[in-house]
Design a protein around this motif. Structure first.
Motif, PDB file in Angstrom:
ATOM      1  N   ARG A 152      35.745 -19.829  -0.197  1.00 42.22           N
ATOM      2  CA  ARG A 152      36.035 -21.192   0.645  1.00 42.22           C
ATOM      3  C   ARG A 152      37.541 -21.426   0.683  1.00 42.22           C
ATOM      4  NH1 ARG A 152      31.401 -22.402  -2.115  1.00 42.22           N
ATOM      5  NH2 ARG A 152      32.205 -23.538  -3.663  1.00 42.22           N
ATOM      6  N   PHE A 153      38.157 -21.375  -0.744  1.00 47.26           N
ATOM      7  CA  PHE A 153      39.625 -21.649  -0.958  1.00 47.26           C
ATOM      8  C   PHE A 153      40.510 -20.636   0.074  1.00 47.26           C
ATOM      9  CE2 PHE A 153      43.660 -20.282  -2.816  1.00 47.26           C
ATOM     10  CZ  PHE A 153      44.243 -21.401  -2.947  1.00 47.26           C
ATOM     11  N   TRP A 154      40.099 -19.656   0.291  1.00 48.30           N
ATOM     12  CA  TRP A 154      41.076 -18.606   1.109  1.00 48.30           C
ATOM     13  C   TRP A 154      40.740 -18.965   2.508  1.00 48.30           C
ATOM     14  CZ3 TRP A 154      45.190 -16.991  -0.998  1.00 48.30           C
ATOM     15  CH2 TRP A 154      45.162 -16.477  -2.173  1.00 48.30           C
ATOM     16  N   ARG A 155      39.558 -19.279   2.968  1.00 47.28           N
ATOM     17  CA  ARG A 155      39.270 -19.627   4.374  1.00 47.28           C
ATOM     18  C   ARG A 155      39.911 -20.951   4.768  1.00 47.28           C
ATOM     19  NH1 ARG A 155      33.049 -17.979   5.901  1.00 47.28           N
ATOM     20  NH2 ARG A 155      33.525 -15.685   5.998  1.00 47.28           N
ATOM     21  N   ALA A 156      39.872 -21.699   3.725  1.00 44.15           N
ATOM     22  CA  ALA A 156      40.686 -22.975   4.037  1.00 44.15           C
ATOM     23  C   ALA A 156      42.204 -22.933   4.155  1.00 44.15           C
ATOM     24  CB  ALA A 156      40.395 -24.017   2.864  1.00 44.15           C
ATOM     25  N   LEU A 157      42.667 -21.815   3.730  1.00 45.02           N
ATOM     26  CA  LEU A 157      44.221 -21.727   3.696  1.00 45.02           C
ATOM     27  C   LEU A 157      44.346 -20.688   5.233  1.00 45.02           C
ATOM     28  CD1 LEU A 157      45.377 -21.185   0.220  1.00 45.02           C
ATOM     29  CD2 LEU A 157      45.465 -23.116   1.739  1.00 45.02           C
ATOM     30  N   GLY A 158      43.276 -20.389   5.794  1.00 50.38           N
ATOM     31  CA  GLY A 158      43.425 -19.677   7.097  1.00 50.38           C
ATOM     32  C   GLY A 158      43.173 -18.030   6.775  1.00 50.38           C
ATOM     33  N   TYR A 159      42.686 -17.776   5.793  1.00 46.16           N
ATOM     34  CA  TYR A 159      42.510 -16.236   5.402  1.00 46.16           C
ATOM     35  C   TYR A 159      40.995 -15.902   5.943  1.00 46.16           C
ATOM     36  CZ  TYR A 159      46.857 -15.703   2.984  1.00 46.16           C
ATOM     37  OH  TYR A 159      48.086 -15.874   2.788  1.00 46.16           O
ATOM     38  N   LEU A 160      40.672 -14.784   6.781  1.00 45.01           N
ATOM     39  CA  LEU A 160      39.653 -14.538   7.346  1.00 45.01           C
ATOM     40  C   LEU A 160      39.040 -13.288   6.705  1.00 45.01           C
ATOM     41  CD1 LEU A 160      40.200 -15.316  11.085  1.00 45.01           C
ATOM     42  CD2 LEU A 160      39.096 -16.526   9.498  1.00 45.01           C
ATOM     43  N   PRO A 161      38.021 -13.057   6.303  1.00 41.06           N
ATOM     44  CA  PRO A 161      37.089 -11.976   5.831  1.00 41.06           C
ATOM     45  C   PRO A 161      37.135 -10.790   6.926  1.00 41.06           C
ATOM     46  CG  PRO A 161      35.605 -13.804   5.440  1.00 41.06           C
ATOM     47  CD  PRO A 161      36.694 -14.050   6.483  1.00 41.06           C
ATOM     48  N   TYR A 162      37.604  -9.501   6.514  1.00 47.26           N
ATOM     49  CA  TYR A 162      37.424  -8.554   7.174  1.00 47.26           C
ATOM     50  C   TYR A 162      36.322  -7.486   6.588  1.00 47.26           C
ATOM     51  CZ  TYR A 162      41.396  -8.873  10.180  1.00 47.26           C
ATOM     52  OH  TYR A 162      42.401  -9.464  10.936  1.00 47.26           O
ATOM     53  N   PRO A 163      35.591  -6.795   7.291  1.00 49.02           N
ATOM     54  CA  PRO A 163      34.497  -5.870   6.909  1.00 49.02           C
ATOM     55  C   PRO A 163      35.178  -4.383   6.138  1.00 49.02           C
ATOM     56  CG  PRO A 163      34.610  -5.699   9.129  1.00 49.02           C
ATOM     57  CD  PRO A 163      35.636  -6.720   8.699  1.00 49.02           C
ATOM     58  N   ASP A 164      36.233  -4.630   5.755  1.00 55.02           N
ATOM     59  CA  ASP A 164      36.715  -3.185   5.090  1.00 55.02           C
ATOM     60  C   ASP A 164      35.863  -2.859   3.915  1.00 55.02           C
ATOM     61  OD1 ASP A 164      38.601  -3.558   7.018  1.00 55.02           O
ATOM     62  OD2 ASP A 164      40.235  -4.240   5.791  1.00 55.02           O
ATOM     63  N   VAL A 165      36.030  -1.629   3.367  1.00 53.49           N
ATOM     64  CA  VAL A 165      35.550  -1.099   2.599  1.00 53.49           C
ATOM     65  C   VAL A 165      36.682  -0.827   1.543  1.00 53.49           C
ATOM     66  CG1 VAL A 165      33.931   0.748   1.516  1.00 53.49           C
ATOM     67  CG2 VAL A 165      33.176  -0.401   3.957  1.00 53.49           C
ATOM     68  N   LEU A 166      36.566  -1.285   0.448  1.00 57.06           N
ATOM     69  CA  LEU A 166      37.666  -1.114  -0.794  1.00 57.06           C
ATOM     70  C   LEU A 166      37.223   0.283  -1.266  1.00 57.06           C
ATOM     71  CD1 LEU A 166      40.085  -1.553  -2.505  1.00 57.06           C
ATOM     72  CD2 LEU A 166      38.242  -2.851  -3.983  1.00 57.06           C
ATOM     73  N   CYS A 167      38.120   1.305  -1.381  1.00 59.50           N
ATOM     74  CA  CYS A 167      38.029   2.525  -2.169  1.00 59.50           C
ATOM     75  C   CYS A 167      39.094   2.593  -3.283  1.00 59.50           C
ATOM     76  CB  CYS A 167      38.275   3.608  -1.057  1.00 59.50           C
ATOM     77  SG  CYS A 167      36.797   3.937   0.217  1.00 59.50           S
ATOM     78  N   SER A 168      38.823   2.976  -4.315  1.00 58.06           N
ATOM     79  CA  SER A 168      39.618   3.263  -5.297  1.00 58.06           C
ATOM     80  C   SER A 168      39.568   4.331  -6.132  1.00 58.06           C
ATOM     81  CB  SER A 168      39.539   1.817  -6.308  1.00 58.06           C
ATOM     82  OG  SER A 168      40.385   1.977  -7.419  1.00 58.06           O
ATOM     83  N   LYS A 169      40.650   4.892  -6.748  1.00 58.08           N
ATOM     84  CA  LYS A 169      40.714   6.018  -7.395  1.00 58.08           C
ATOM     85  C   LYS A 169      41.693   6.092  -8.517  1.00 58.08           C
ATOM     86  CE  LYS A 169      41.376  10.980  -7.383  1.00 58.08           C
ATOM     87  NZ  LYS A 169      41.822  12.201  -6.451  1.00 58.08           N
ATOM     88  N   PRO A 170      41.122   6.126  -9.741  1.00 55.70           N
ATOM     89  CA  PRO A 170      42.012   5.811 -10.888  1.00 55.70           C
ATOM     90  C   PRO A 170      42.799   7.334 -10.921  1.00 55.70           C
ATOM     91  CG  PRO A 170      40.007   6.145 -11.928  1.00 55.70           C
ATOM     92  CD  PRO A 170      39.834   5.973 -10.296  1.00 55.70           C
ATOM     93  N   LEU A 171      44.326   7.228 -11.273  1.00 59.04           N
ATOM     94  CA  LEU A 171      44.941   8.580 -11.460  1.00 59.04           C
ATOM     95  C   LEU A 171      44.995   8.627 -12.765  1.00 59.04           C
ATOM     96  CD1 LEU A 171      47.519   7.954  -8.910  1.00 59.04           C
ATOM     97  CD2 LEU A 171      45.522   9.255  -8.721  1.00 59.04           C
ATOM     98  N   ARG A 172      45.375   9.639 -13.357  1.00 59.33           N
ATOM     99  CA  ARG A 172      45.553   9.863 -14.801  1.00 59.33           C
ATOM    100  C   ARG A 172      46.553   9.107 -15.596  1.00 59.33           C
ATOM    101  NH1 ARG A 172      45.173  16.445 -15.773  1.00 59.33           N
ATOM    102  NH2 ARG A 172      43.698  16.561 -14.265  1.00 59.33           N
ATOM    103  N   SER A 173      47.725   8.704 -14.798  1.00 56.08           N
ATOM    104  CA  SER A 173      48.605   8.127 -15.612  1.00 56.08           C
ATOM    105  C   SER A 173      48.211   6.509 -15.511  1.00 56.08           C
ATOM    106  CB  SER A 173      49.942   8.138 -14.774  1.00 56.08           C
ATOM    107  OG  SER A 173      49.754   7.411 -13.241  1.00 56.08           O
ATOM    108  N   GLY A 174      47.348   6.101 -14.978  1.00 57.38           N
ATOM    109  CA  GLY A 174      46.678   4.758 -15.043  1.00 57.38           C
ATOM    110  C   GLY A 174      45.334   4.560 -15.862  1.00 57.38           C
ATOM    111  N   VAL A 175      44.941   5.664 -16.483  1.00 57.47           N
ATOM    112  CA  VAL A 175      43.644   5.777 -17.243  1.00 57.47           C
ATOM    113  C   VAL A 175      44.190   4.955 -18.451  1.00 57.47           C
ATOM    114  CG1 VAL A 175      41.819   7.110 -18.211  1.00 57.47           C
ATOM    115  CG2 VAL A 175      42.872   7.501 -16.134  1.00 57.47           C
TER     116      VAL A 175
END
Length: 137
Positions: A114-137
């Motif tokens: 609700r907060f972000w929509r009130a500021l004009g941000y619209l949801p997109y149907p993207d799919v978030l993909c993530s992969k941890p790298l060894r340096s970030g573990v």
């Protein structure tokens, strides 16, 4: 009165306290040091009488801006601080030529959506993909 300004290292403990008070993961010093080599002007705090009330971490990859880790201490909510932080960050994005800003909101975070929509941000149907790298573990 709230003053939105660029993060300074003397703010680190107060920013950490805001993230902890809001249940957010804390960004470590080494992570922030790496981030601040790129675009330090996009890491903002909202302060009142030397007390950090809110924080937002922005980044720009040369193509898109990203808003990350917007948080306002529970004792300072409902005063427009989050909106002030976002507005200042958007202004800074515009000054560096950023054409679009993205952010992530968990789908079950109805208040956040609700907060972000009130500021004009619209949801997109993207799919978030993530992969941890060894340096970030």
């Amino acid at each position: 009165m709230i003053n939105v300004r660029q993060f300074e290292w003397t703010d680190f403990d107060a920013v950490t306290a805001v993230w902890e008070a809001t249940g957010r993961d804390v960004v470590t010093r080494p992570e922030l040091e790496a981030k601040l080599t790129r675009d330090p002007e996009l890491f903002l705090v909202a302060a009142s009488d030397d007390e950090v009330a809110g924080v937002v971490l922005g980044t720009y990859d040369g193509r898109r801006g990203w808003i990350l880790r917007l948080a306002v201490h529970p004792g300072h909510r409902r005063k427009g601080i989050a909106s002030q932080l976002v507005k200042e960050l958007e202004d800074r994005f515009e000054r560096i030529g950023c054409p679009r800003v993205n952010l992530l909101v968990m789908p079950d975070n109805e208040a956040g959506l609700r907060f972000w929509r009130a500021l004009g941000y619209l949801p997109y149907p993207d799919v978030l993909c993530s992969k941890p790298l060894r340096s970030g573990v």
